[in-house]
Design a protein around this motif. Structure first.
Motif, mmCIF file in Angstrom:
data_model
loop_
_atom_site.group_PDB
_atom_site.id
_atom_site.type_symbol
_atom_site.label_atom_id
_atom_site.label_comp_id
_atom_site.label_asym_id
_atom_site.label_seq_id
_atom_site.Cartn_x
_atom_site.Cartn_y
_atom_site.Cartn_z
ATOM 1 N N ASP A 58 0.826 -1.206 0.000
ATOM 2 C CA ASP A 58 0.000 0.000 0.000
ATOM 3 C C ASP A 58 0.864 1.262 0.000
ATOM 4 O OD1 ASP A 58 -2.276 -1.612 0.100
ATOM 5 O OD2 ASP A 58 -2.348 -1.552 2.294
ATOM 6 N N LEU A 59 1.927 1.256 0.804
ATOM 7 C CA LEU A 59 2.809 2.421 0.869
ATOM 8 C C LEU A 59 3.538 2.622 -0.457
ATOM 9 C CD1 LEU A 59 3.906 4.762 2.504
ATOM 10 C CD2 LEU A 59 5.606 3.207 3.478
ATOM 11 N N ASP A 60 3.897 1.536 -1.114
ATOM 12 C CA ASP A 60 4.555 1.613 -2.419
ATOM 13 C C ASP A 60 3.691 2.387 -3.410
ATOM 14 O OD1 ASP A 60 6.650 0.601 -4.440
ATOM 15 O OD2 ASP A 60 4.801 -0.264 -5.258
ATOM 16 N N GLN A 61 2.419 2.117 -3.440
ATOM 17 C CA GLN A 61 1.508 2.816 -4.351
ATOM 18 C C GLN A 61 1.448 4.314 -4.035
ATOM 19 O OE1 GLN A 61 0.044 1.491 -7.155
ATOM 20 N NE2 GLN A 61 1.510 -0.095 -6.574
ATOM 21 N N ILE A 62 1.439 4.648 -2.751
ATOM 22 C CA ILE A 62 1.424 6.059 -2.334
ATOM 23 C C ILE A 62 2.715 6.740 -2.775
ATOM 24 C CG2 ILE A 62 1.480 7.593 -0.322
ATOM 25 C CD1 ILE A 62 -0.377 5.456 1.065
ATOM 26 N N ILE A 63 3.835 6.090 -2.525
ATOM 27 C CA ILE A 63 5.139 6.685 -2.850
ATOM 28 C C ILE A 63 5.286 6.868 -4.356
ATOM 29 C CG2 ILE A 63 7.633 6.289 -2.817
ATOM 30 C CD1 ILE A 63 7.212 4.934 -0.056
ATOM 31 N N LEU A 64 4.893 5.877 -5.140
ATOM 32 C CA LEU A 64 5.037 5.993 -6.589
ATOM 33 C C LEU A 64 4.121 7.059 -7.185
ATOM 34 C CD1 LEU A 64 5.551 2.259 -7.611
ATOM 35 C CD2 LEU A 64 7.251 4.112 -7.520
ATOM 36 N N GLY A 65 3.138 7.513 -6.417
ATOM 37 C CA GLY A 65 2.290 8.623 -6.849
ATOM 38 C C GLY A 65 2.922 9.988 -6.610
ATOM 39 N N GLU A 66 4.049 10.007 -5.905
ATOM 40 C CA GLU A 66 4.769 11.251 -5.617
ATOM 41 C C GLU A 66 5.464 11.739 -6.891
ATOM 42 O OE1 GLU A 66 6.201 14.223 -2.911
ATOM 43 O OE2 GLU A 66 4.797 12.605 -2.498
ATOM 44 N N PRO A 67 5.317 13.011 -7.228
ATOM 45 C CA PRO A 67 6.019 13.520 -8.415
ATOM 46 C C PRO A 67 7.534 13.341 -8.298
ATOM 47 C CG PRO A 67 4.449 15.144 -7.577
ATOM 48 C CD PRO A 67 4.527 14.033 -6.566
ATOM 49 N N ARG A 68 8.171 13.083 -9.422
ATOM 50 C CA ARG A 68 9.632 12.987 -9.530
ATOM 51 C C ARG A 68 10.222 11.876 -8.663
ATOM 52 N NH1 ARG A 68 7.882 17.729 -8.723
ATOM 53 N NH2 ARG A 68 8.704 17.891 -6.629
ATOM 54 N N THR A 69 9.459 10.804 -8.462
ATOM 55 C CA THR A 69 9.904 9.679 -7.625
ATOM 56 C C THR A 69 9.931 8.407 -8.455
ATOM 57 O OG1 THR A 69 8.988 10.680 -5.644
ATOM 58 C CG2 THR A 69 9.373 8.325 -5.557
ATOM 59 N N GLU A 70 11.021 7.647 -8.309
ATOM 60 C CA GLU A 70 11.139 6.360 -9.004
ATOM 61 C C GLU A 70 11.861 5.366 -8.111
ATOM 62 O OE1 GLU A 70 15.123 7.167 -11.656
ATOM 63 O OE2 GLU A 70 13.204 7.771 -12.490
ATOM 64 N N VAL A 71 11.738 4.107 -8.452
ATOM 65 C CA VAL A 71 12.402 3.042 -7.699
ATOM 66 C C VAL A 71 13.872 2.998 -8.099
ATOM 67 C CG1 VAL A 71 12.539 0.544 -7.341
ATOM 68 C CG2 VAL A 71 10.304 1.665 -7.451
ATOM 69 N N LEU A 72 14.742 3.003 -7.098
ATOM 70 C CA LEU A 72 16.175 2.830 -7.338
ATOM 71 C C LEU A 72 16.529 1.345 -7.302
ATOM 72 C CD1 LEU A 72 19.106 3.921 -7.591
ATOM 73 C CD2 LEU A 72 19.168 3.951 -5.090
ATOM 74 N N ALA A 73 16.009 0.632 -6.297
ATOM 75 C CA ALA A 73 16.344 -0.787 -6.143
ATOM 76 C C ALA A 73 15.293 -1.463 -5.279
ATOM 77 C CB ALA A 73 17.719 -0.940 -5.503
ATOM 78 N N GLY A 74 15.250 -2.790 -5.384
ATOM 79 C CA GLY A 74 14.335 -3.570 -4.553
ATOM 80 C C GLY A 74 12.947 -3.641 -5.147
ATOM 81 N N SER A 75 12.070 -4.307 -4.392
ATOM 82 C CA SER A 75 10.679 -4.452 -4.826
ATOM 83 C C SER A 75 9.823 -4.808 -3.616
ATOM 84 C CB SER A 75 10.560 -5.556 -5.881
ATOM 85 O OG SER A 75 10.837 -6.811 -5.304
ATOM 86 N N VAL A 76 8.543 -4.702 -3.795
ATOM 87 C CA VAL A 76 7.605 -5.099 -2.741
ATOM 88 C C VAL A 76 7.796 -6.587 -2.445
ATOM 89 C CG1 VAL A 76 5.165 -5.365 -2.168
ATOM 90 C CG2 VAL A 76 5.955 -3.268 -3.294
ATOM 91 N N GLU A 77 8.016 -7.382 -3.474
ATOM 92 C CA GLU A 77 8.211 -8.824 -3.291
ATOM 93 C C GLU A 77 9.461 -9.126 -2.461
ATOM 94 O OE1 GLU A 77 7.603 -7.379 -6.344
ATOM 95 O OE2 GLU A 77 5.480 -7.908 -6.292
#
Length: 135
Positions: A58-77
Motif C-alpha cells: 500500500d505504501l509503495d503505491q502512495i510513494i510511486l504517486g509522488e512527483p519525480r519519484t522512481e524506484v532505485l532498487a528492490g521491490s515489494v516482493e
C-alpha cells in the motif's frame, strides 16, 4: 567591460556543470539501498526515520504517486524498496528506503547532498504515512 562578461560566462558554465552533475551523477545502489539495523521514530538534520503500522504494498503505491519519484532498487516482493525523489528545480536526490518488518513498515529517508534538507524528507514521509493510515 569584456572582463565582466567573461566572468559571468565562466560563472554560468560552473553553475550549469554543477546542476548537470546533481542530475546525472550515478546512484550507488550498494550505498543507498540499505536500512540501519535499528529504525526508530527519529528526526535528523538531513532526513527522518519512522516505523508505522501498515503494508509495504500500500505504501509503495502512495510513494510511486509522488512527483519525480522512481524506484532505485528492490521491490515489494523483496520486502524492501529504495526510492529516489528529486527536487523540482535543481533535481537534488533524496533517498527513501522502506521495508516490511512484521506488521510495520520501517522508513529511512535521507538527502544525498548537503547537511540539512530543511525538513523536506520529514514532511514527505509524514504525509505518506498519514495517507497510509487513512487509506
Amino acid at each position: 567591460m569584456n572582463w565582466v562578461w567573461l566572468g559571468l560566462g565562466v560563472l554560468v558554465v560552473f553553475v550549469a556543470a554543477g546542476v548537470a552533475w546533481i542530475r546525472l551523477a550515478p546512484d550507488d545502489v550498494a550505498r543507498w539501498h540499505q536500512l540501519p539495523e535499528m529504525i526508530e521514530d527519529r528526526d535528523m538534520e538531513g532526513g527522518v526515520m519512522r516505523v508505522a503500522p501498515g503494508d509495504l504494498k500500500d505504501l509503495d503505491q502512495i510513494i510511486l504517486g509522488e512527483p519525480r519519484t522512481e524506484v532505485l532498487a528492490g521491490s515489494v516482493e523483496d520486502a524492501m524498496v529504495t526510492y529516489v525523489t528529486r527536487s523540482k528545480v535543481f533535481g537534488f536526490p533524496d533517498y527513501t528506503t522502506v521495508a516490511q518488518r512484521g506488521g510495520d513498515v520501517a522508513v529511512y529517508a535521507r538527502l544525498r547532498y548537503g547537511k540539512s534538507d530543511m525538513g523536506v524528507n520529514k514532511a514527505r514521509v509524514d504525509r505518506w504515512l498519514a495517507r497510509l493510515r487513512r487509506d
